[in-house]
Design a protein around this motif. Structure first.
Motif, mmCIF file in Angstrom:
data_model
loop_
_atom_site.group_PDB
_atom_site.id
_atom_site.type_symbol
_atom_site.label_atom_id
_atom_site.label_comp_id
_atom_site.label_asym_id
_atom_site.label_seq_id
_atom_site.Cartn_x
_atom_site.Cartn_y
_atom_site.Cartn_z
ATOM 1 N N ALA A 287 -2.088 51.105 22.113
ATOM 2 C CA ALA A 287 -0.960 50.174 21.967
ATOM 3 C C ALA A 287 -0.855 49.238 23.166
ATOM 4 O O ALA A 287 -0.582 48.036 23.016
ATOM 5 C CB ALA A 287 0.340 50.943 21.784
ATOM 6 N N ASP A 288 -1.083 49.763 24.365
ATOM 7 C CA ASP A 288 -1.010 48.922 25.573
ATOM 8 C C ASP A 288 -2.135 47.890 25.590
ATOM 9 O O ASP A 288 -1.934 46.742 26.017
ATOM 10 C CB ASP A 288 -1.069 49.786 26.830
ATOM 11 C CG ASP A 288 0.152 50.682 26.986
ATOM 12 O OD1 ASP A 288 1.191 50.381 26.358
ATOM 13 O OD2 ASP A 288 0.060 51.678 27.725
ATOM 14 N N LEU A 289 -3.323 48.291 25.140
ATOM 15 C CA LEU A 289 -4.448 47.368 25.130
ATOM 16 C C LEU A 289 -4.235 46.245 24.119
ATOM 17 O O LEU A 289 -4.583 45.091 24.371
ATOM 18 C CB LEU A 289 -5.738 48.125 24.808
ATOM 19 C CG LEU A 289 -6.206 49.115 25.881
ATOM 20 C CD1 LEU A 289 -7.364 49.952 25.356
ATOM 21 C CD2 LEU A 289 -6.624 48.385 27.147
ATOM 22 N N ILE A 290 -3.648 46.586 22.959
ATOM 23 C CA ILE A 290 -3.335 45.542 21.976
ATOM 24 C C ILE A 290 -2.293 44.595 22.555
ATOM 25 O O ILE A 290 -2.430 43.367 22.469
ATOM 26 C CB ILE A 290 -2.838 46.166 20.661
ATOM 27 C CG1 ILE A 290 -3.969 46.944 19.982
ATOM 28 C CG2 ILE A 290 -2.307 45.090 19.718
ATOM 29 C CD1 ILE A 290 -3.540 47.705 18.743
ATOM 30 N N ALA A 291 -1.255 45.152 23.171
ATOM 31 C CA ALA A 291 -0.198 44.316 23.749
ATOM 32 C C ALA A 291 -0.752 43.402 24.832
ATOM 33 O O ALA A 291 -0.335 42.243 24.959
ATOM 34 C CB ALA A 291 0.913 45.202 24.304
ATOM 35 N N ALA A 292 -1.709 43.906 25.625
ATOM 36 C CA ALA A 292 -2.260 43.126 26.730
ATOM 37 C C ALA A 292 -3.074 41.931 26.256
ATOM 38 O O ALA A 292 -3.318 40.999 27.029
ATOM 39 C CB ALA A 292 -3.112 44.019 27.629
ATOM 40 N N LYS A 293 -3.491 41.930 24.990
ATOM 41 C CA LYS A 293 -4.264 40.789 24.490
ATOM 42 C C LYS A 293 -3.404 39.551 24.276
ATOM 43 O O LYS A 293 -3.938 38.448 24.106
ATOM 44 C CB LYS A 293 -4.968 41.168 23.186
ATOM 45 C CG LYS A 293 -6.156 42.116 23.393
ATOM 46 C CD LYS A 293 -7.028 42.199 22.157
ATOM 47 C CE LYS A 293 -8.316 42.960 22.439
ATOM 48 N NZ LYS A 293 -9.215 42.994 21.270
ATOM 49 N N ALA A 294 -2.080 39.736 24.242
ATOM 50 C CA ALA A 294 -1.144 38.611 24.096
ATOM 51 C C ALA A 294 -1.543 37.733 22.913
ATOM 52 O O ALA A 294 -1.705 38.225 21.808
ATOM 53 C CB ALA A 294 -1.059 37.831 25.406
ATOM 54 N N GLY A 380 0.288 56.780 14.283
ATOM 55 C CA GLY A 380 -0.751 55.771 14.467
ATOM 56 C C GLY A 380 -0.275 54.389 14.061
ATOM 57 O O GLY A 380 -0.536 53.394 14.748
ATOM 58 N N ALA A 381 0.462 54.301 12.934
ATOM 59 C CA ALA A 381 0.969 53.012 12.464
ATOM 60 C C ALA A 381 2.020 52.456 13.403
ATOM 61 O O ALA A 381 1.988 51.266 13.771
ATOM 62 C CB ALA A 381 1.543 53.171 11.053
ATOM 63 N N VAL A 382 2.959 53.283 13.803
ATOM 64 C CA VAL A 382 4.058 52.820 14.651
ATOM 65 C C VAL A 382 3.538 52.315 15.988
ATOM 66 O O VAL A 382 3.926 51.233 16.462
ATOM 67 C CB VAL A 382 5.087 53.941 14.850
ATOM 68 C CG1 VAL A 382 6.077 53.597 15.969
ATOM 69 C CG2 VAL A 382 5.838 54.197 13.549
ATOM 70 N N GLU A 383 2.636 53.053 16.609
ATOM 71 C CA GLU A 383 2.180 52.663 17.940
ATOM 72 C C GLU A 383 1.341 51.388 17.901
ATOM 73 O O GLU A 383 1.492 50.514 18.766
ATOM 74 C CB GLU A 383 1.413 53.827 18.581
ATOM 75 C CG GLU A 383 2.329 55.008 18.892
ATOM 76 C CD GLU A 383 1.641 56.118 19.654
ATOM 77 O OE1 GLU A 383 0.383 56.146 19.671
ATOM 78 O OE2 GLU A 383 2.349 56.963 20.225
ATOM 79 N N GLY A 387 2.373 47.761 19.638
ATOM 80 C CA GLY A 387 1.492 46.996 20.522
ATOM 81 C C GLY A 387 1.325 45.569 20.055
ATOM 82 O O GLY A 387 1.386 44.628 20.850
ATOM 83 N N ALA A 388 1.122 45.384 18.731
ATOM 84 C CA ALA A 388 0.965 44.033 18.194
ATOM 85 C C ALA A 388 2.237 43.217 18.379
ATOM 86 O O ALA A 388 2.187 42.033 18.748
ATOM 87 C CB ALA A 388 0.581 44.102 16.718
#
Length: 507
Positions: A287-294, A380-383, A387-388
């Motif tokens: 989730a953090d890696l997805i969020a970091a993609k901005a 898995g879906a929530v996290e 992140g997205a």
């Protein structure tokens, strides 16, 4: 959850078509209003334990009129039929389905990543005819290496073996790179690629969303029953094998390289240890890696079935029938191996079980197993959606409520039923086994589901075809409950549950 009939027509009786690509000319068949190309190489022949390399072109015409080999794996069971093509380590192929009518503009592309718990499955199990025709999409289904051929970590042998424990992921990236470079010849738009998958395939979709390795290869993602994921995998394979086989390193290497693939899969199963190592393509929480993609984060549709565990329980019990009364305890032990993924890590396992049992008053059996399985995919879906949403991407979360039938066994809405909707097997001349639901309204729902997929591939929004479906945010947390007759929005379902059961979210 997988399975298909043998090919419905003899390919020799089908009209053929040809496409000129940068690699050479490809010959396929026309079936159901769709041009189908089976078994195109997206990489050179696989070399055991090594990452895929681009494949060469060819002289003359490449025959894509018949299915090619799938990745080596254990024989299929009696419930799901073995697809055509056979098994071979030379398995890095993909299939392409394109509507057989001209398009004024390139079509969006959907790349399907099959499930199978990382040890089974194949591109040939999924016929993209109906999805391509009714969604006006280019549909690509891919093979990738499985089991010990993908997961046995031999990186200690040298730099040419780096990533050997993560070859499934790197094969998927190689397939996406081929799509980027060549799909234009098949009327596909490389700027509008969406990846999709179910179960382990959905887990791959989420990891591809998170990893920097796959950046820029797709713009949207659809994940059906993606499990909660970690950035670590089992390690210590070589040490485990050396101890069990009593072989020095040089002799062990020779045996692993030279043995047959059935023997290798058997050896890899014996090599499983409890030590974990970092995945080479992820460095942090998904989730953090997805969020970091901005702004580079892909738009996302993700969801789960209301009772994921019903089919998991049924299929696992089928495999354990020979154990008789011991099947129940063995099933419970297998379930306990899943718990760390749901709990957020091994150190949270005991606390998660305590909270789950306190919440539901159940400690063992089918209901307990369903709670854990459903929690695995719900988490898995929530996290991933969180992140997205944090990245500013559009995320749409669903909960599927479609009664399921597997091998004549009626169940609640469970793991795998979404496959019938995605590939719209009611309209597909090369469909899977019988639909995984017999609800009389399911065919109409499948039409709407395919329309949702097509719209999402074009616009990044799923709002409309299934009803009003706002993008996910961490304040209101809208989830679409998808049912055969009517779908409706649930606002932040079970907020107390997340707080009371998922350990690190308490307080």
């Amino acid at each position: 959850m997988t399975g298909v009939h043998e090919m419905p027509e003899a390919t020799a009786t089908l009209p053929t078509c040809e496409v000129r690509t940068r690699q050479g000319t490809v010959r396929g068949v026309v079936r159901g209003g769709v041009r189908t190309f089976w078994g195109l190489r997206y990489a050179g022949p696989a070399v055991r334990f090594r990452r895929a390399r681009p494949g060469p072109g060819w002289n003359g015409v490449f025959d894509a009129t018949t299915p090619k080999a799938m990745a080596p794996q254990a024989p299929f069971g009696g419930i799901f039929r073995t697809p055509p093509g056979g098994f071979s380590e030379d398995c890095l192929y993909l299939n392409i389905h394109v509507p057989d009518e001209p398009s004024p503009t390139p079509r969006p592309v959907l790349v399907w990543i099959h499930g199978g718990a990382g040890g089974s499955g194949a591109a040939n199990q999924y016929d993209g005819t109906a999805l391509a025709r009714h969604g006006n999409l280019v549909v690509v289904t891919i093979n990738y290496r499985l089991g010990g051929l993908a997961q046995l970590d031999v990186s200690a042998w040298g730099p040419e073996y780096q990533g050997s424990g993560d070859l499934a992921f790197y094969d998927q990236v190689a397939a996406l790179e081929w799509v980027r470079d060549h799909i234009g010849a098949f009327d596909g738009d490389p700027e509008f690629v969406t990846i999709a998958g179910e179960s382990a395939g959905a887990g791959s979709v989420v990891e591809l969303c998170a990893s920097p390795v796959s950046a820029g290869l797709f713009r949207g993602a659809i994940a059906s029953s993606a499990p909660a994921l970690s950035d670590r995998r089992p390690g210590g394979h070589l040490e485990e094998l050396a101890k069990k086989l009593r072989l020095p390193p040089d002799r062990l290497q020779r045996r692993l390289v030279e043995c047959s693939w059935p023997e290798l899969l058997d050896l890899a199963a014996k090599a499983r240890g409890r030590r974990e190592v970092a995945k080479t393509y992820l460095h942090g929480k998904v989730a953090d890696l997805i969020a970091a993609k901005a702004e580079r984060a892909p738009d996302l549709v993700i969801g789960y079935a209301c009772h994921e565990g019903d089919s998991m329980e049924f299929l696992t019990r089928q495999g354990l029938r020979r154990l008789g009364p011991l099947a129940g305890p063995m099933l419970h032990l297998l379930m306990l191996q899943v718990v760390p993924h749901v709990a957020g890590g091994r150190d949270q396992r005991r606390e998660y079980l305590r909270r789950l049992r306190r919440e539901h008053g159940v400690r063992y059996g089918a209901r307990f197993n369903d709670l854990v399985w459903t929690d695995l995919f719900r988490r898995g879906a929530v996290e991933a959606a969180e992140g997205a949403a944090r990245a500013g991407a559009r995320a749409h979360v669903y909960e599927l409520d479609v009664p399921t039938v597997i091998a004549g066994q009626r169940m609640r809405s469970t793991h795998g039923v979404d496959i019938s909707l995605t590939f719209n097997c009611w309209r597909d001349p090369g469909a899977m086994d019988e639909p995984l639901t017999d609800d009389q309204d399911a065919p109409a729902l499948a039409d709407r589901w395919v329309a949702m997929i097509a719209q999402f591939c074009r616009t990044g929004s799923a709002d409309g075809p299934l009803g009003s479906w706002p993008a996910y945010d961490v304040a209101e947390r809208p989830v679409l409950r998808v049912a055969p007759r009517e779908s409706r929005i649930l606002r932040d379902p079970d907020p107390e549950y997340r707080q009371r059961v998922w350990p690190e979210r308490a307080g």
